[in-house]
Enzyme design. Sequence first.
Site, PDB file in Angstrom:
ATOM      1  NE  ARG A 103      38.286  40.362  46.804  1.00  0.00           N
ATOM      2  CZ  ARG A 103      38.162  41.676  46.631  1.00  0.00           C
ATOM      3  NH1 ARG A 103      38.185  42.489  47.668  1.00  0.00           N
ATOM      4  NH2 ARG A 103      37.985  42.189  45.432  1.00  0.00           N
ATOM      5  CG  HIS A 130      40.652  42.020  40.842  1.00  0.00           C
ATOM      6  ND1 HIS A 130      39.485  41.295  40.946  1.00  0.00           N
ATOM      7  CD2 HIS A 130      40.430  43.183  41.517  1.00  0.00           C
ATOM      8  CE1 HIS A 130      38.612  41.994  41.668  1.00  0.00           C
ATOM      9  NE2 HIS A 130      39.149  43.127  42.015  1.00  0.00           N
ATOM     10  CD  GLN A 133      38.121  46.670  39.202  1.00  0.00           C
ATOM     11  OE1 GLN A 133      37.598  46.389  40.270  1.00  0.00           O
ATOM     12  NE2 GLN A 133      37.678  47.664  38.447  1.00  0.00           N
ATOM     13  CG  ASP A 221      45.606  48.523  42.691  1.00  0.00           C
ATOM     14  OD1 ASP A 221      44.757  49.047  43.444  1.00  0.00           O
ATOM     15  OD2 ASP A 221      45.917  47.317  42.760  1.00  0.00           O
ATOM     16  CB  CYS A 261      40.474  48.374  40.808  1.00  0.00           C
ATOM     17  SG  CYS A 261      41.774  48.318  42.055  1.00  0.00           S
ATOM     18  NE  ARG A 289      34.581  43.900  39.777  1.00  0.00           N
ATOM     19  CZ  ARG A 289      35.138  43.692  40.978  1.00  0.00           C
ATOM     20  NH1 ARG A 289      35.835  44.643  41.544  1.00  0.00           N
ATOM     21  NH2 ARG A 289      35.065  42.513  41.576  1.00  0.00           N
TER      22      ARG A 289
END
Length: 302
Positions: A103, A130, A133, A221, A261, A289
């Site tokens: 990440r 991402h 996700q 988001d 998310c 996830r």
Amino acid sequence: MKKDLLKMADLSREEIESILDLASQLKFEQKNGIEHKHLAGKTLGMIFQKSSTRTRVSFETGIYQLGGQGLFLSSRDLQIGRGEPVEDTARVLSRYLDGIMIRTFEQEEVETLAKYSTIPIINGLTDYSHPCQILADLLTIREFKGKLEGLRACYIGDGNNMANSYIVGMLTAGMSIAVACPENYRPDPAVLEFAKAYGNKFFLTDSPIEAAKGADVIMTDVWASMGQEGEAEIRRKAFVGYQVNDELMSYAKPDAMVQHCLPAHRGEEITAEVLEAHANEIFEEAENRLHVQKAVMVKLMS
Ligand code: CP
Ligand code: NVA
């Protein structure tokens, strides 16, 4: 040849379906106490240059459930944080580990890590993408709606890593997607170029209501992502009206789902009422996830 998961566009429709099928099987096995130690003796390195709750805990738990072990590597402690080149880090870690989850900020750093590594690299979030996700969201939508093909998705808010990945992932999976962003906060040009090939299955607007009309699933988001904390105030003003609230939901299908998310900023991109009304779907998404990442690790590392 080794395979990586660096961004959503790395996956074909068949590969997405195959990951989701394996994820469902692993979820069933986990819930029924059926052993599935496909990665016994393997080690996943997990490099974090940004904070995380879900990604860290789900990857670490996931590799453990698969019989392997996870190694949490904070960039504060690694020499990479003191300037050791990614190219060298990649070649060193390839000699100890069986896979790396990273990440970080720049997508380019992940691409370089993959280029110089001989082990699979998994993107655990960059400013651009991402993918883990989106796989979790696709699994959740498939579980709740029974299919993906032909469903209409809608994303409201910042044209960020989530927006980029939703557009590519949902179009690849056979869905259509409408995206509402303020003009200065649009998705990445490469993603808009990708979407062109899908004709009217992709719709970009600055009107949240137009985007929400007839949607089967509404996604949103945060307005300020990790690394953009200094812009939070400007963004709060720029995104007025780009909130998933009861009024916006009234334009979607009556049985529309909501995906986020997380972490969520209640009162900004989503109201507490909508989040709580759809908590079941949103926390299943968080759980998923774990299952999709286990599937990705099995596919890439075994
Ligand atoms: N959604 C997500 O990636 O959460 P974390 O930042 O907690 O890992
Ligand atoms: N867009 C958000 C997603 C967090 C999971 C960020 O990058 O901070």
